[in-house]
Design an enzyme around this catalytic site. Sequence first.
Site, mmCIF file in Angstrom:
data_model
loop_
_atom_site.group_PDB
_atom_site.id
_atom_site.type_symbol
_atom_site.label_atom_id
_atom_site.label_comp_id
_atom_site.label_asym_id
_atom_site.label_seq_id
_atom_site.Cartn_x
_atom_site.Cartn_y
_atom_site.Cartn_z
ATOM 1 N N HIS A 152 -0.038 -7.797 -4.958
ATOM 2 C CA HIS A 152 0.351 -6.658 -4.653
ATOM 3 C C HIS A 152 0.111 -5.821 -6.004
ATOM 4 C CE1 HIS A 152 2.559 -2.953 -3.848
ATOM 5 N NE2 HIS A 152 3.563 -3.373 -4.073
ATOM 6 N N ASN A 174 0.858 2.074 -7.481
ATOM 7 C CA ASN A 174 1.404 1.256 -6.374
ATOM 8 C C ASN A 174 1.139 1.974 -5.047
ATOM 9 O OD1 ASN A 174 2.821 -0.207 -4.375
ATOM 10 N ND2 ASN A 174 4.870 -0.422 -5.842
ATOM 11 N N CYS A 190 5.951 -2.992 1.227
ATOM 12 C CA CYS A 190 4.599 -3.367 0.222
ATOM 13 C C CYS A 190 4.167 -4.955 0.997
ATOM 14 C CB CYS A 190 4.736 -3.554 -1.154
ATOM 15 S SG CYS A 190 5.832 -1.955 -1.903
#
Length: 333
Positions: A260, A290, A112
């Site tokens: 994020h 996500n 990520c």
Amino acid sequence: MRARITGTGRSVPEKVLTNADFEKMVDTTDEWITTRTGIKERHIATEDEALSDFAIPAAKAALEMAGVAGEQVDLVIVATVTSDRTFPATSSIVQDAIGAKGAAAFDLSAACTGFIYGLGVAQHMIAGGAARNAVIVGGEVLSKIVDYSERATAVLFGDGAGAVVLSAVAEDDEVQSGLLSVKMHSDGSLGDLIDRPGGGSRNPINSPSGKAGENGHLGYLRMRGNETFKVAVRTLAQVSKEVLAACDLDATDVNWFIPHQANLRIIDAVGQRLHIPEGRTYINVERYGNTSAASIPIALDELNRDGRIAAGDVVLLSAFGSGLTWGAGLVRW
Ligand code: UT7
């Protein structure tokens, strides 16, 4: 030379999975998913779609906005853990599709945090004169490695890609706009918090011992959610402060905070720790889930295309992910 974001783009699958869809698939509720994560829906690739199907249009949209032709691009980075094939790199597929003839291209594995790492690497290559126009894509098709019978991870992730063009500008440019600083970190001792054990050389798919075949779960993403949550809040706050301090700025100078997009509760906790002023944190996790390396460039492109980032605005980007890795970037628009 300084590196400046001259274009942004994004592309996500058409297919959408809502919380109501998950209620039919596993033992969960819209109420649980919404209150624990903030997620309402996510875009999911079809069986036939792969990373480059989203990475290429995202890169092309960013190039069009930047007014940069493919042949002017000398560096292509695709940050991902779900490339089309184990090799060659998906970045080479993107390089070919955008007409960046002969450009350097590589995939970057920092989960990520990959997009932030991509910014950092490209920034230094531009500053050192090794590149003039870089395309950085953060893209992921995590749906291909998520176990849809495992409710704790299945509801969290979505697919898509976001991209930026990073171009060299002279240091004496009047607005002083550009990438001010990027910080990157990792701690491999926490590598078991989020991983996918199969498919590499430790547990190869199709290995003669049949390891991955015997244990199908080795091919799936695994996560220790609760522990990850705590580390996420700590590292995101820490690295955001670090990048602000490196530029002699603080939270009150930030016009847009783009963290994020993993979980609304993580985003809120980090915003509070940093004292980001009300209304300056961009959140779209409810619509995408996500998307790992794609989450920051998708959010950045939404804000940018909506005309909500003004010239001179300070934009703080920060991410954490498997590795563990974490990093932040500070941009003057
Ligand atoms: O970018 C990658 C980084 N990863 C992350 O950012 C994830 C970070 N972690 C999280 O976001 C959260 O830890 C989760 C959303 C994954 C889980 O939330 P939580 O508040 O930490 O819940 P939990 O894991 O402590 O589970 C609480 C309960 C458990 O039931 P019991 O043991 O209390 O009876 C779980 O079995 O919730 C249960 N549960 C669910 N219930 C309904 C777990 N998943 C679900 C679900 N629906 N989908």
